[in-house]
Design a protein around this motif. Structure first.
Motif, PDB file in Angstrom:
ATOM      1  N   ILE A  25     -87.724 -56.042  -0.925  1.00 59.26           N
ATOM      2  CA  ILE A  25     -88.178 -55.979  -2.315  1.00 59.26           C
ATOM      3  C   ILE A  25     -87.136 -55.182  -3.087  1.00 59.26           C
ATOM      4  N   ILE A  27     -85.765 -53.797  -6.874  1.00 59.51           N
ATOM      5  CA  ILE A  27     -86.185 -53.488  -8.236  1.00 59.51           C
ATOM      6  C   ILE A  27     -84.961 -53.078  -9.036  1.00 59.51           C
ATOM      7  N   HIS A  28     -84.713 -53.800 -10.117  1.00 62.29           N
ATOM      8  CA  HIS A  28     -83.597 -53.458 -10.996  1.00 62.29           C
ATOM      9  C   HIS A  28     -84.141 -52.568 -12.112  1.00 62.29           C
ATOM     10  N   GLY A  32     -85.879 -54.454 -15.725  1.00 58.58           N
ATOM     11  CA  GLY A  32     -87.317 -54.680 -15.599  1.00 58.58           C
ATOM     12  C   GLY A  32     -87.649 -55.867 -14.715  1.00 58.58           C
ATOM     13  N   THR A  33     -86.657 -56.398 -14.038  1.00 54.80           N
ATOM     14  CA  THR A  33     -86.874 -57.539 -13.148  1.00 54.80           C
ATOM     15  C   THR A  33     -86.931 -57.043 -11.704  1.00 54.80           C
ATOM     16  N   TYR A  34     -87.810 -57.670 -10.928  1.00 50.13           N
ATOM     17  CA  TYR A  34     -87.825 -57.350  -9.505  1.00 50.13           C
ATOM     18  C   TYR A  34     -87.741 -58.641  -8.696  1.00 50.13           C
ATOM     19  N   SER A  36     -87.601 -60.600  -4.499  1.00 50.60           N
ATOM     20  CA  SER A  36     -87.849 -60.489  -3.063  1.00 50.60           C
ATOM     21  C   SER A  36     -86.961 -61.480  -2.324  1.00 50.60           C
ATOM     22  N   TYR A 118     -88.989 -62.054 -10.385  1.00 45.98           N
ATOM     23  CA  TYR A 118     -90.233 -61.776 -11.113  1.00 45.98           C
ATOM     24  C   TYR A 118     -89.888 -61.013 -12.404  1.00 45.98           C
ATOM     25  N   MET A 121     -92.742 -57.657 -15.527  1.00 47.55           N
ATOM     26  CA  MET A 121     -92.760 -56.224 -15.868  1.00 47.55           C
ATOM     27  C   MET A 121     -91.752 -55.874 -16.964  1.00 47.55           C
ATOM     28  N   GLU A 123     -91.827 -55.976 -20.007  1.00 48.72           N
ATOM     29  CA  GLU A 123     -92.365 -55.284 -21.194  1.00 48.72           C
ATOM     30  C   GLU A 123     -92.115 -53.780 -21.113  1.00 48.72           C
TER      31      GLU A 123
END
Lengths: 138, 334
Positions: A25, A27-28, A32-34, A36, A118, A121, A123
């Motif tokens: 997983i 997370i950037h 705000g993008t993640y 997998s 994804y 997130m 926002e």
């Protein structure tokens, strides 16, 4: 596609990651993008997390994965290009110590790696997410 | 993220501390100690009005038993400053996600600026001292009344393996079920259903997670935020102690993680892989509280590796939901 001999490292100033049960997983923190990755993608990510270069990765991939070598190289190169494009890895100094492990040993079938993305997130990258959400809602 | 020179933040912190002193001299100080598990935080409000506005959700943590203070938070209203309040030394472009403003090399002083309400939190991490200025107590928004002072508490209570996280938790003497998921996933619905059927309440939205060794969910706020009119955006803030006396638990050991999803119909429970649970929980925590550059991710990973994880489809029947939470606790005990 990264050029020959390009060293690649995870952009540790902007990316945090955790791998559990073969799923990575990512997370950037800036976008705000993640993401997998699993299977081949998670193996490649583990290698990138310690630093490698594109040539070494492609060589290791040919030894690790069963299947058409051209298809293996194309799939791995495509993943590296996407990771670079998303800002998850950057070209830089490899941190990997000489002689450290590459991809896992043994041969496994090659399944084209997919970077699952994804954006729900994003926002929170706004300065005032609650205000923005409320305004959108009416 | 754009970063200010360290000197700018350091000198602003010193000037803001003097501003607090002036405001406190004018209004008087309301001093309240709050206890969160083994940590004690001293709140020094300049004026009773601000204490009333911000303490509601934290009142249950009030503790006058004495003891060593781990951090202090000084709070005042800009309108209480006799000579007018200081302007922030940063531009909007300097404000990053979560309202975070940092110096170049960090890391002693940082700021969190909520530009919508004008609230500014300044943190001196070396001293574990926090300054918190709001424009005036009448302008505290509903979300700040429901879960006040999150950036301040993040720094006052956080540390290695301790993080303020986006999650709820309910349970009983068997332990707690941590409710993990993004906004709108159904955490509050599950917490209310569990509460209505006799389970204890730790949190509906934010809690302090101790992730070292046996994970523990520590209550911060005694409130739930209920969406009465979705189109209006605002929520109603309700104190759970007014719903059922004795329902608030100070903390519970985490026995399982449940990831709710609003589905309607029947409640349904199924096992979830640790990776799936982490994917549902980590981004919403890391992005909402970006103050430690994602350091919480490793702690959340440790929790989902240690306890069983479940997906909970949130249906319309609260009794079913409460039974599902009971099933989680029963399965976690096996």
């Amino acid at each position: 596609m990264p050029g020959a001999g390009t060293s690649l490292v995870v952009d540790a100033s902007h990316v945090v990651h955790e791998t559990i049960d073969g799923e990575a997983i990512l997370i950037h923190l800036r976008t705000g993008t993640y993401y997998s990755l699993d299977g081949v993608g998670a193996e490649v990510w583990a290698l990138l997390a310690t630093g490698t270069d594109a040539d070494a990765l492609l060589l290791a991939g040919r030894e690790r994965y069963e299947g058409d070598p051209v298809e293996v190289e194309r799939g791995l190169s495509s993943l590296l290009a996407e990771l670079l494009r998303e800002g998850l890895v950057i070209e830089g100094e490899s941190q990997r110590a000489a002689g450290s492990a590459g991809l896992p040993s043994g041969r496994v079938p090659f399944i084209v790696p997919v970077l699952h993305t994804y954006t729900d997130m994003q926002e929170f990258m706004l300065v005032d997410p609650l205000r923005e959400v409320d305004e959108v809602a009416g | 993220m754009p970063r200010l020179a360290e000197a700018a933040l350091g000198s602003f912190y010193a000037a803001a501390a003097r501003e607090y002193d002036a405001a406190a001299k004018r209004t008087g100080v309301v001093e309240v100690d709050l206890r969160f598990a083994d940590r004690r935080v001293r709140m020094r409000f300049a004026g009773a009005g601000l204490a009333d506005a911000l303490l509601g959700a934290l009142a249950s943590r009030s503790d006058d038993g004495g003891g060593e203070v781990d951090a202090t938070i000084a709070l005042w209203e800009a309108q209480a400053c006799p000579a007018g309040s200081l302007a922030c030394p940063w531009q909007v472009a300097d404000v990053g996600p979560g309202g975070l403003v940092r110096g170049f090399d960090f890391h002693r002083v940082l700021a969190v600026h909520e530009t919508y309400s004008g609230t500014v939190t300044l943190v001196d991490s070396a001293e574990r001292a926090v300054l918190h200025r709001v424009p005036h107590c009448g302008a505290v928004p509903w979300w700040e009344r429901a879960a006040p002072l999150r950036p301040a508490l993040y720094w006052a209570l956080g540390g290695e393996g301790r993080h303020l996280v986006h999650a709820g938790a309910v349970g009983d003497d068997r332990g707690g079920v941590l409710l993990a998921g993004a906004r709108g996933s159904g955490k509050t619905t599950v917490a209310l259903a569990a509460l209505a059927h006799g389970l204890g309440f730790v949190a509906d939205d934010y809690l302090l997670l101790h992730a070292i060794d046996e994970p523990e969910a520590v209550s911060l706020y005694s409130t739930v935020s209920i969406c009465a009119a979705p189109a209006a955006g605002a929520k109603i803030v309700v104190d759970v102690t007014s719903l059922r006396h004795g329902s608030l638990r100070e903390s519970l050991p985490v026995r399982a993680v449940a990831v709710p999803r609003i589905r309607g119909g029947r409640a349904r429970l199924r096992r979830l892989s640790p990776a799936e649970a982490l994917r549902a929980w980590a981004p919403t925590t890391v992005f909402q509280m970006p103050f430690d550059d994602g350091a919480a991710l490793a702690s959340l990973g440790a929790v989902v590796r240690r306890v069983p994880c479940f997906a909970l489809d949130v249906g319309d029947d609260w009794a079913e939901l409460a039974r599902a939470v009971e099933q989680v606790l029963e399965q976690a005990a096996v």
